[in-house]
Scaffold this motif. Structure first.
Motif, PDB file in Angstrom:
ATOM      1  N   UNK A  43      64.298  -1.754  88.614  1.00 41.80           N
ATOM      2  CA  UNK A  43      64.106  -3.004  89.358  1.00 41.80           C
ATOM      3  C   UNK A  43      64.991  -4.110  88.783  1.00 41.80           C
ATOM      4  N   UNK A  44      65.083  -4.174  87.460  1.00 44.35           N
ATOM      5  CA  UNK A  44      65.948  -5.173  86.842  1.00 44.35           C
ATOM      6  C   UNK A  44      67.406  -4.910  87.175  1.00 44.35           C
ATOM      7  N   UNK A  45      67.802  -3.653  87.160  1.00 45.83           N
ATOM      8  CA  UNK A  45      69.185  -3.295  87.496  1.00 45.83           C
ATOM      9  C   UNK A  45      69.503  -3.696  88.937  1.00 45.83           C
ATOM     10  N   UNK A  46      68.596  -3.425  89.848  1.00 45.49           N
ATOM     11  CA  UNK A  46      68.818  -3.793  91.257  1.00 45.49           C
ATOM     12  C   UNK A  46      68.857  -5.304  91.422  1.00 45.49           C
ATOM     13  N   UNK A  47      68.000  -6.019  90.707  1.00 45.59           N
ATOM     14  CA  UNK A  47      68.021  -7.481  90.774  1.00 45.59           C
ATOM     15  C   UNK A  47      69.358  -8.016  90.268  1.00 45.59           C
ATOM     16  N   UNK A  48      69.909  -7.418  89.222  1.00 48.16           N
ATOM     17  CA  UNK A  48      71.221  -7.825  88.711  1.00 48.16           C
ATOM     18  C   UNK A  48      72.305  -7.573  89.750  1.00 48.16           C
ATOM     19  N   UNK A  49      72.247  -6.432  90.425  1.00 44.32           N
ATOM     20  CA  UNK A  49      73.238  -6.133  91.464  1.00 44.32           C
ATOM     21  C   UNK A  49      73.159  -7.148  92.596  1.00 44.32           C
ATOM     22  N   UNK A  50      71.959  -7.465  93.018  1.00 40.74           N
ATOM     23  CA  UNK A  50      71.802  -8.443  94.098  1.00 40.74           C
ATOM     24  C   UNK A  50      72.306  -9.811  93.661  1.00 40.74           C
ATOM     25  N   UNK A  51      72.069 -10.165  92.413  1.00 38.29           N
ATOM     26  CA  UNK A  51      72.529 -11.456  91.903  1.00 38.29           C
ATOM     27  C   UNK A  51      74.046 -11.514  91.828  1.00 38.29           C
ATOM     28  N   UNK A  52      74.704 -10.379  91.666  1.00 34.46           N
ATOM     29  CA  UNK A  52      76.156 -10.339  91.584  1.00 34.46           C
ATOM     30  C   UNK A  52      76.808 -10.205  92.953  1.00 34.46           C
ATOM     31  N   UNK A  53      76.027 -10.220  94.007  1.00 27.69           N
ATOM     32  CA  UNK A  53      76.569 -10.126  95.346  1.00 27.69           C
ATOM     33  C   UNK A  53      76.755  -8.704  95.834  1.00 27.69           C
ATOM     34  N   UNK A  54      76.248  -7.757  95.139  1.00 30.94           N
ATOM     35  CA  UNK A  54      76.359  -6.361  95.559  1.00 30.94           C
ATOM     36  C   UNK A  54      75.033  -5.905  96.146  1.00 30.94           C
ATOM     37  N   UNK A  55      74.335  -6.800  96.779  1.00 33.43           N
ATOM     38  CA  UNK A  55      72.974  -6.546  97.224  1.00 33.43           C
ATOM     39  C   UNK A  55      72.861  -5.748  98.492  1.00 33.43           C
ATOM     40  N   UNK A  56      71.869  -6.087  99.267  1.00 33.32           N
ATOM     41  CA  UNK A  56      71.453  -5.262 100.389  1.00 33.32           C
ATOM     42  C   UNK A  56      72.452  -5.223 101.531  1.00 33.32           C
ATOM     43  N   UNK A  57      73.358  -6.202 101.668  1.00 32.26           N
ATOM     44  CA  UNK A  57      74.309  -6.180 102.781  1.00 32.26           C
ATOM     45  C   UNK A  57      75.180  -4.927 102.707  1.00 32.26           C
ATOM     46  N   UNK A  58      75.680  -4.607 101.549  1.00 34.27           N
ATOM     47  CA  UNK A  58      76.504  -3.411 101.398  1.00 34.27           C
ATOM     48  C   UNK A  58      75.652  -2.148 101.437  1.00 34.27           C
ATOM     49  N   UNK A  60      73.197  -1.493 103.338  1.00 35.14           N
ATOM     50  CA  UNK A  60      72.788  -1.151 104.696  1.00 35.14           C
ATOM     51  C   UNK A  60      73.942  -0.677 105.566  1.00 35.14           C
ATOM     52  N   UNK A  61      75.157  -0.668 105.043  1.00 35.93           N
ATOM     53  CA  UNK A  61      76.307  -0.202 105.817  1.00 35.93           C
ATOM     54  C   UNK A  61      76.394   1.312 105.691  1.00 35.93           C
ATOM     55  N   UNK A  62      76.438   2.013 106.843  1.00 35.14           N
ATOM     56  CA  UNK A  62      76.528   3.471 106.750  1.00 35.14           C
ATOM     57  C   UNK A  62      77.881   3.902 106.186  1.00 35.14           C
TER      58      UNK A  62
END
Length: 66
Positions: A43-58, A60-62
């Protein structure tokens, strides 16, 4: 076998069963603690990714092969 011996035998079996179940519960508690730490780390790793702009937008792209 008299009644007292039968009861003592049953008690011995029950004590063994309780000890075995106690061991199972202790192992499960250890495993739950380990898995809880891993989930927290993920969860912390995913939160870091989202904070760096590598979050859910990318996320959800197939992929291009779809």
């Amino acid at each position: 076998m008299d009644r007292q011996e039968a009861l003592e035998e049953r008690i011995a079996h029950l004590i063994r069963a309780v000890d075995d179940l106690s061991d199972v519960v202790a192992r499960q508690a250890t495993e739950i603690d380990r898995l809880t730490r891993r989930v927290q780390m993920l969860m912390e790793r995913e939160a870091d990714r989202e904070a760096q702009g590598m979050g859910s937008a990318e996320a959800n792209v197939p992929p291009p092969h779809w």
